[in-house]
Every structure is written in structure tokens, then in C-alpha cells.
Design an enzyme around this catalytic site. Structure first.
Site, mmCIF file in Angstrom:
data_model
loop_
_atom_site.group_PDB
_atom_site.id
_atom_site.type_symbol
_atom_site.label_atom_id
_atom_site.label_comp_id
_atom_site.label_asym_id
_atom_site.label_seq_id
_atom_site.Cartn_x
_atom_site.Cartn_y
_atom_site.Cartn_z
ATOM 1 N N ALA A 140 0.858 -1.322 0.019
ATOM 2 C CA ALA A 140 -0.059 0.194 -0.060
ATOM 3 C C ALA A 140 0.837 1.189 0.235
ATOM 4 O O ALA A 140 2.121 1.121 0.546
ATOM 5 C CB ALA A 140 -0.952 0.019 1.227
ATOM 6 N N ASP A 141 0.399 2.204 -0.464
ATOM 7 C CA ASP A 141 1.076 3.748 -0.403
ATOM 8 C C ASP A 141 -0.033 4.647 -0.016
ATOM 9 O O ASP A 141 -1.195 4.735 -0.933
ATOM 10 C CB ASP A 141 1.640 4.033 -1.672
ATOM 11 C CG ASP A 141 2.554 5.195 -1.472
ATOM 12 O OD1 ASP A 141 3.748 5.026 -0.814
ATOM 13 O OD2 ASP A 141 2.223 6.191 -1.950
#
Length: 189
Positions: free
Chosen positions: A70-71
Site C-alpha cells: 500500500a501507499d
């Protein structure tokens, strides 16, 4: 619930805690990945691009597990705010957010059986006007250099500064758990 074991490629204690609260079985595996991105992408595209880039680093090593990357980015006035480089940079970012509405965008990638499932979530966060003293003391006490936009919603500045959120709270923490769960239960369908 037939969800494969999750490999979380994130050192974020907040993402780890969210998975624990969801009663998900997972282990953490880390690799350094260049988080640069091409110019011209929308903020949503940037978050998804980086999340996928992180997953690609594991493509050859993932077995029957789900690789979760994830970012999270913060966007205000058309600018993408990542993680601050210095405490002074953190203060500058928080001053930019003070008294404004900003977007928190988390891109997520699930790598499973060599297939990439990418999605994102967007939440709007309404900050009241913060004083320089509130910002400076927060940065000194909480050292937010590992947080997009220089703040954690669950920490002091979030607790005293956020007036309203439109969208997912957990997305602002760093992982849109509602969307993540829906994607995980449908992996084998």
C-alpha cells in the site's frame, strides 16, 4: 472465511495494527523499493502506481500467500505531500494543511497467484486552523517523518485538529480496511 495468508510489505505499525484488528493472519516482509513515479499522474494514479511497484518487487518470491502492499499520499491544493524529509519540512507541510480540506489517498495492491489486483480509496479531511505552537510541539513530540502529510490521525494533531472526515477513517490511518476486506474475500471468485 477462506482468505489465504497475507504477507504485508509494510513497516507501518498502523497498517499492522489494522490487520490485527481485522483478525487477519499475516507476516511482515520488507524490501526497499524506489517510490518515485512518472510525472503527469493524478494523485490516485500515483498511489496505485507506487503500491503496485512495491508488489512487483515480490512477484517471483510469493507462493500461495497474498502479498499486500500500500501507499498513502496526502493531496492539498493540487500538491502531493509524501513523507517529510526533516522536522522543519513536517512543520511546513502541517502549515499547508492547517485550515484546509485535503485528500488522503491510499493505493493498495494485492498480488496473488501472479495477478495484480489494485484499488484505491479517497477520504477528505477537514483541518481547523492550527497554531504554529500546536504544530511545532506535535512535530517535536511525535516525530512524524514516517507519515504522509506529516501527521497521524490517531495522534495529538489529528485528535485536536480534525473537524470532520468524509470517507473511510481507516483509509486516513493508512489502509482502507472496508475495501481491503471485500477484495480479499473475493480473491478466489
Amino acid at each position: 472465511m477462506n482468505i489465504p495468508k497475507i504477507i504485508l510489505a509494510s513497516k507501518s505499525p498502523r497498517r499492522q495494527e489494522l490487520l490485527r484488528l481485522m483478525d487477519m493472519e499475516f507476516e511482515v516482509v520488507l524490501k526497499d523499493v524506489d517510490e518515485s513515479y512518472p510525472e503527469g499522474l493524478t494523485p490516485q494514479e500515483v498511489a496505485v502506481y507506487i503500491a503496485r511497484k512495491k508488489a512487483e518487487a515480490f512477484d517471483e518470491t510469493v507462493g500461495d500467500e497474498v502479498m499486500l502492499t500500500a501507499d498513502t499520499i496526502v493531496c492539498v491544493d493540487g500538491l502531493i505531500l509524501g513523507k517529510p524529509e526533516t522536522p522543519a519540512h513536517a512543520v511546513e507541510m502541517l502549515q499547508m494543511l492547517s485550515g484546509k480540506v485535503h485528500k488522503v489517498i491510499t493505493g493498495v495492491c494485492l498480488l496473488y497467484k501472479h495477478k495484480y489486483n489494485v484499488f484505491f480509496d479517497v477520504s477528505e479531511v477537514f483541518f481547523r486552523k492550527l497554531t504554529l505552537d500546536e504544530i511545532s510541539s506535535y512535530v517535536a513530540q511525535y516525530n512524524p517523518l514516517d507519515k504522509a502529510g506529516s501527521y497521524g490521525i490517531q495522534e495529538r494533531i489529528g485528535l485536536i485538529g480534525i473537524e470532520k472526515i468524509s470517507g473511510s477513517y481507516t483509509n486516513v490511518v493508512g489502509l482502507p480496511t472496508e475495501k481491503l476486506y471485500a477484495q480479499l474475500v473475493n480473491l478466489n471468485k
